[in-house]
Write a protein that holds these residues in place. Sequence first.
Motif, PDB file in Angstrom:
ATOM      1  N   ILE A 197       0.841  -1.202   0.000  1.00 19.63           N
ATOM      2  CA  ILE A 197       0.000   0.000   0.000  1.00 19.63           C
ATOM      3  C   ILE A 197       0.873   1.248   0.000  1.00 19.63           C
ATOM      4  O   ILE A 197       0.623   2.216  -0.738  1.00 19.63           O
ATOM      5  N   GLU A 198       1.910   1.255   0.826  1.00 21.79           N
ATOM      6  CA  GLU A 198       2.834   2.384   0.835  1.00 21.79           C
ATOM      7  C   GLU A 198       3.463   2.574  -0.544  1.00 21.79           C
ATOM      8  O   GLU A 198       3.470   3.683  -1.096  1.00 21.79           O
ATOM      9  N   TYR A 199       3.973   1.500  -1.114  1.00 24.03           N
ATOM     10  CA  TYR A 199       4.665   1.548  -2.400  1.00 24.03           C
ATOM     11  C   TYR A 199       3.743   2.062  -3.509  1.00 24.03           C
ATOM     12  O   TYR A 199       4.082   2.993  -4.246  1.00 24.03           O
ATOM     13  N   LEU A 200       2.564   1.464  -3.611  1.00 20.89           N
ATOM     14  CA  LEU A 200       1.647   1.842  -4.681  1.00 20.89           C
ATOM     15  C   LEU A 200       1.109   3.253  -4.502  1.00 20.89           C
ATOM     16  O   LEU A 200       0.944   3.994  -5.478  1.00 20.89           O
ATOM     17  N   SER A 201       0.834   3.638  -3.266  1.00 22.06           N
ATOM     18  CA  SER A 201       0.247   4.969  -3.034  1.00 22.06           C
ATOM     19  C   SER A 201       1.237   6.096  -3.279  1.00 22.06           C
ATOM     20  O   SER A 201       0.841   7.255  -3.403  1.00 22.06           O
ATOM     21  N   HIS A 202       2.522   5.766  -3.347  1.00 23.77           N
ATOM     22  CA  HIS A 202       3.513   6.774  -3.706  1.00 23.77           C
ATOM     23  C   HIS A 202       3.728   6.844  -5.222  1.00 23.77           C
ATOM     24  O   HIS A 202       4.429   7.736  -5.706  1.00 23.77           O
ATOM     25  N   ILE A 203       3.123   5.920  -5.954  1.00 24.43           N
ATOM     26  CA  ILE A 203       3.192   5.944  -7.416  1.00 24.43           C
ATOM     27  C   ILE A 203       1.904   6.487  -8.011  1.00 24.43           C
ATOM     28  O   ILE A 203       1.909   7.257  -8.962  1.00 24.43           O
ATOM     29  N   THR A 204       0.776   6.059  -7.415  1.00 24.93           N
ATOM     30  CA  THR A 204      -0.532   6.429  -7.937  1.00 24.93           C
ATOM     31  C   THR A 204      -1.460   6.702  -6.762  1.00 24.93           C
ATOM     32  O   THR A 204      -1.059   6.614  -5.600  1.00 24.93           O
TER      33      THR A 204
END
Length: 254
Positions: A197-204
């Motif tokens: 969630i952290e990783y994806l939310s910093h991309i999109t």
Amino acid sequence: MGKYARILYRDQIYSVEVTEQGLLTEQGEILPTEVVEWLPPAQGMMYALGLNYADHASELDFKPPERPLVFIKTHHTYTGHNSTTWRPDNIDYMHYECELVVVIGKTAKNINREHALDYVAGYTLCNDYAIRDYLENYYRPNLRVKNRVATTPVGPYIVDKEDIKDPMNLSLKTWINGELCQQGNTKDMIFDIAYLIEYLSHITTLQPGDMIATGTPKGLADVKVGDRVEVEIEQIGKLTNYIVSERAFWNKSH
């Protein structure tokens, strides 16, 4: 808290709560499970993880990734519980993938992992079928591999996150025609839910109804026309799907 589903009954779509008595509609009507068509319980974007279990990477002769390998699946690929999925003609290998699916409950952008689970509505599961013939280079799941119509069963329902004490310690199993073919545990993920969630939310920007399919452990097998494939995750549920030929699927669809 509870289990929530989307179903089709008498040409009308309902959002229902799954109870011991049956499926409770928002209008207070109880529908028996055997008379409805199960629909995918969420319809948002699906962010799917490749090689998120080291043992699965090993069985495919890949090194475990240093960063998440993420690809996108769109809603036309989803199908529901007890539905059919088609095996394309003239291929050699199509396999199941039992996966825990995280369902996002509220808009998430630039989230830190310590707060990540606050953005989860609940959990479901999917069977992320892959057509291995078309894989490219370093695990590149192009459209032909992973994004075909009705090749991702999702459901049967979403389990509220409050009902799952530890999503990172759940057993996963897959059966073909009643024979156990795959076993694993979510504790063996390389990248855990909070990190994803952290990783994806910093991309999109993750939106309510979006899903994260968290990968599958080792234990793959080819599926054939006529097979009944069942994937199950502890505390989440069991999802059943039937394999039909390309001709049979499209003749029925049209």
